[in-house]
Design an enzyme around this catalytic site. Sequence first.
Site, PDB file in Angstrom:
ATOM      1  N   PHE A 134       0.894  -1.267  -0.011  1.00  0.00           N
ATOM      2  CA  PHE A 134       0.029  -0.040  -0.044  1.00  0.00           C
ATOM      3  C   PHE A 134       0.834   1.348   0.007  1.00  0.00           C
ATOM      4  O   PHE A 134       1.730   1.354   1.073  1.00  0.00           O
ATOM      5  CB  PHE A 134      -1.106  -0.015   1.132  1.00  0.00           C
ATOM      6  CG  PHE A 134      -1.994   1.303   0.944  1.00  0.00           C
ATOM      7  CD1 PHE A 134      -3.142   1.182   0.395  1.00  0.00           C
ATOM      8  CD2 PHE A 134      -1.437   2.523   1.774  1.00  0.00           C
ATOM      9  CE1 PHE A 134      -3.849   2.420   0.274  1.00  0.00           C
ATOM     10  CE2 PHE A 134      -2.316   3.728   1.716  1.00  0.00           C
ATOM     11  CZ  PHE A 134      -3.303   3.475   1.053  1.00  0.00           C
ATOM     12  N   ASP A 219       9.378   3.073   1.958  1.00  0.00           N
ATOM     13  CA  ASP A 219       8.247   3.758   2.439  1.00  0.00           C
ATOM     14  C   ASP A 219       8.060   3.628   3.958  1.00  0.00           C
ATOM     15  O   ASP A 219       7.287   2.650   4.349  1.00  0.00           O
ATOM     16  CB  ASP A 219       6.993   3.307   1.393  1.00  0.00           C
ATOM     17  CG  ASP A 219       5.653   4.014   1.793  1.00  0.00           C
ATOM     18  OD1 ASP A 219       5.663   4.842   2.880  1.00  0.00           O
ATOM     19  OD2 ASP A 219       4.743   3.930   1.096  1.00  0.00           O
ATOM     20  N   LYS A 248       2.395  10.980   7.125  1.00  0.00           N
ATOM     21  CA  LYS A 248       1.502  10.627   8.415  1.00  0.00           C
ATOM     22  C   LYS A 248       2.199  11.325   9.732  1.00  0.00           C
ATOM     23  O   LYS A 248       1.933  12.500   9.682  1.00  0.00           O
ATOM     24  CB  LYS A 248       1.532   9.102   8.726  1.00  0.00           C
ATOM     25  CG  LYS A 248       0.490   8.590   7.440  1.00  0.00           C
ATOM     26  CD  LYS A 248      -0.064   7.210   7.744  1.00  0.00           C
ATOM     27  CE  LYS A 248      -1.218   6.811   6.804  1.00  0.00           C
ATOM     28  NZ  LYS A 248      -0.569   5.830   5.905  1.00  0.00           N
TER      29      LYS A 248
HETATM   30  C1  LIG Z   1      -1.005   6.070   4.299  1.00  0.00           C
HETATM   31  C2  LIG Z   1       0.261   5.534   3.465  1.00  0.00           C
HETATM   32  C3  LIG Z   1       0.541   6.094   2.100  1.00  0.00           C
HETATM   33  C4  LIG Z   1      -0.378   7.180   1.891  1.00  0.00           C
HETATM   34  O1  LIG Z   1      -0.287   8.262   2.516  1.00  0.00           O
HETATM   35  P1  LIG Z   1      -1.510   9.601   2.126  1.00  0.00           P
HETATM   36  O2  LIG Z   1      -1.335  10.658   3.136  1.00  0.00           O
HETATM   37  O3  LIG Z   1      -2.894   8.869   2.792  1.00  0.00           O
HETATM   38  O4  LIG Z   1      -1.640   9.866   0.715  1.00  0.00           O
HETATM   39  C5  LIG Z   1       1.554   5.549   1.661  1.00  0.00           C
HETATM   40  N1  LIG Z   1       2.369   4.711   1.928  1.00  0.00           N
HETATM   41  C6  LIG Z   1       2.055   3.953   3.081  1.00  0.00           C
HETATM   42  C7  LIG Z   1       2.873   2.955   3.564  1.00  0.00           C
HETATM   43  C8  LIG Z   1       0.903   4.489   3.969  1.00  0.00           C
HETATM   44  O5  LIG Z   1       0.816   3.793   5.057  1.00  0.00           O
END
Ligand SMILES: *Cc1c(COP(=O)(O)O)cnc(C)c1O
Length: 396
Positions: A134, A219, A248
């Site tokens: 994700f 990520d 985040k």
């Molecule tokens: C939440 C998340 C995203 C996307 O972040 P947004 O601020 O919602 O665009 C990307 N990668 C990971 C691992 C995430 O948990």
Amino acid sequence: MSLAETATAHNYQPLPVVLASGQGAWVTDVDGNRYLDCLAGYSALNFGHGHPRLTAAAQEQLARLTLTSRAFHNDRLGPFCRDLAELAGMDLVLPMNTGAEAVETAIKVARKWGYERKGVAPDRATVIVADGNFHGRTTTIVSFSSDPVARDGFGPFTPGFRTVPYGDGAALEAAVDENTVAVLLEPIQGEAGVRIPPPGYLQAVRDVCTRENVLFIADEIQSGLGRTGTTFACDAEGVTPDIYVLGKALGGGIVPVSAVVSRHDVLDVIRPGSHGSTFGGNPLAAAVGHAVVELLRSGEYQARAAEFGARLRTRLEDLVGHGAVAVRSRGLWAGIDLDPTLMTGRQACMRLLDRGILAKDTHGSTIRLAPPLVIEPSQLDWLCDQLGEALTRPAD
Ligand SMILES: *Cc1c(COP(=O)(O)O)cnc(C)c1O
């Protein structure tokens, strides 16, 4: 209590609770009921609701200057980037807003690096990603999602991605060819249910990337910034990627703040005009992000996640065979696979809601816990007591 969101598009299916205020690990609904927030904004609220140092930084900046655009300098961006780069052991920070934007930015950086530095033929660059990933919701990012709900109906998709099984270093190595510019991975897969790769995997990824001259993009939007008991989840294996993607918790749950953090030899491929964002690096975001970096520099929150996480783990393991079939956790981040014959993850979250706990299901029969790192041990024990009863006692 009115749940009416008649003019809100149906891209979420919220639990039936209307929140009105929050403090620390707790939120209160419009009827005055209190809940322990064990989702914490998908880890955007690692430092809890209304952390005094973060709200003070935001309020002070709100009264001073909120947006300049990058057409001009502002006095908050430089110090934020300097200290974030230092925290990450890197040279440069490219500020954006949302997580998905930062992932997009990292993909663009990797492609340009591939053409300019690695000599990949024009428009041939590929990025290797993992099954079950994700990384956000943009058209390019859903192009390499393996979740049909996230993808279906949104094509045509962006080419240039190759998917390998998560946790398998040999499969990753076999997928690399002369056009590979990057491997993009979550060091722990959050949305997939807090999937933790086997020991040695991140080191294997690092070794392949170094050997093959490929960028390792971690990520850490959800796994990073203290959640797992270390500043970055990669730290658990002593591995340093070439690019950290952060988001985040970097915005302290106040404003969206994301960033791509890397070295000169990588980020220097971005030159004026080739990438940007109207809001990215704005002084309000930079002030809040800087305060977040300050909190992390103390090590206090990483230590809490590690110490209380060990306690959480012990308690969760007792649930296996009592409503749960498997638990995975690292720091204050846990995925609990329920016995699907007993209840769905959503049903479990409804039961937890009745018991004063907010949590979120993912993928059918898994629930995910990510309480704010400011949670107290007694509250963690209470959470585990409630969880145990919710899984084993029939609903009222
Ligand atoms: C939440 C998340 C995203 C996307 O972040 P947004 O601020 O919602 O665009 C990307 N990668 C990971 C691992 C995430 O948990």
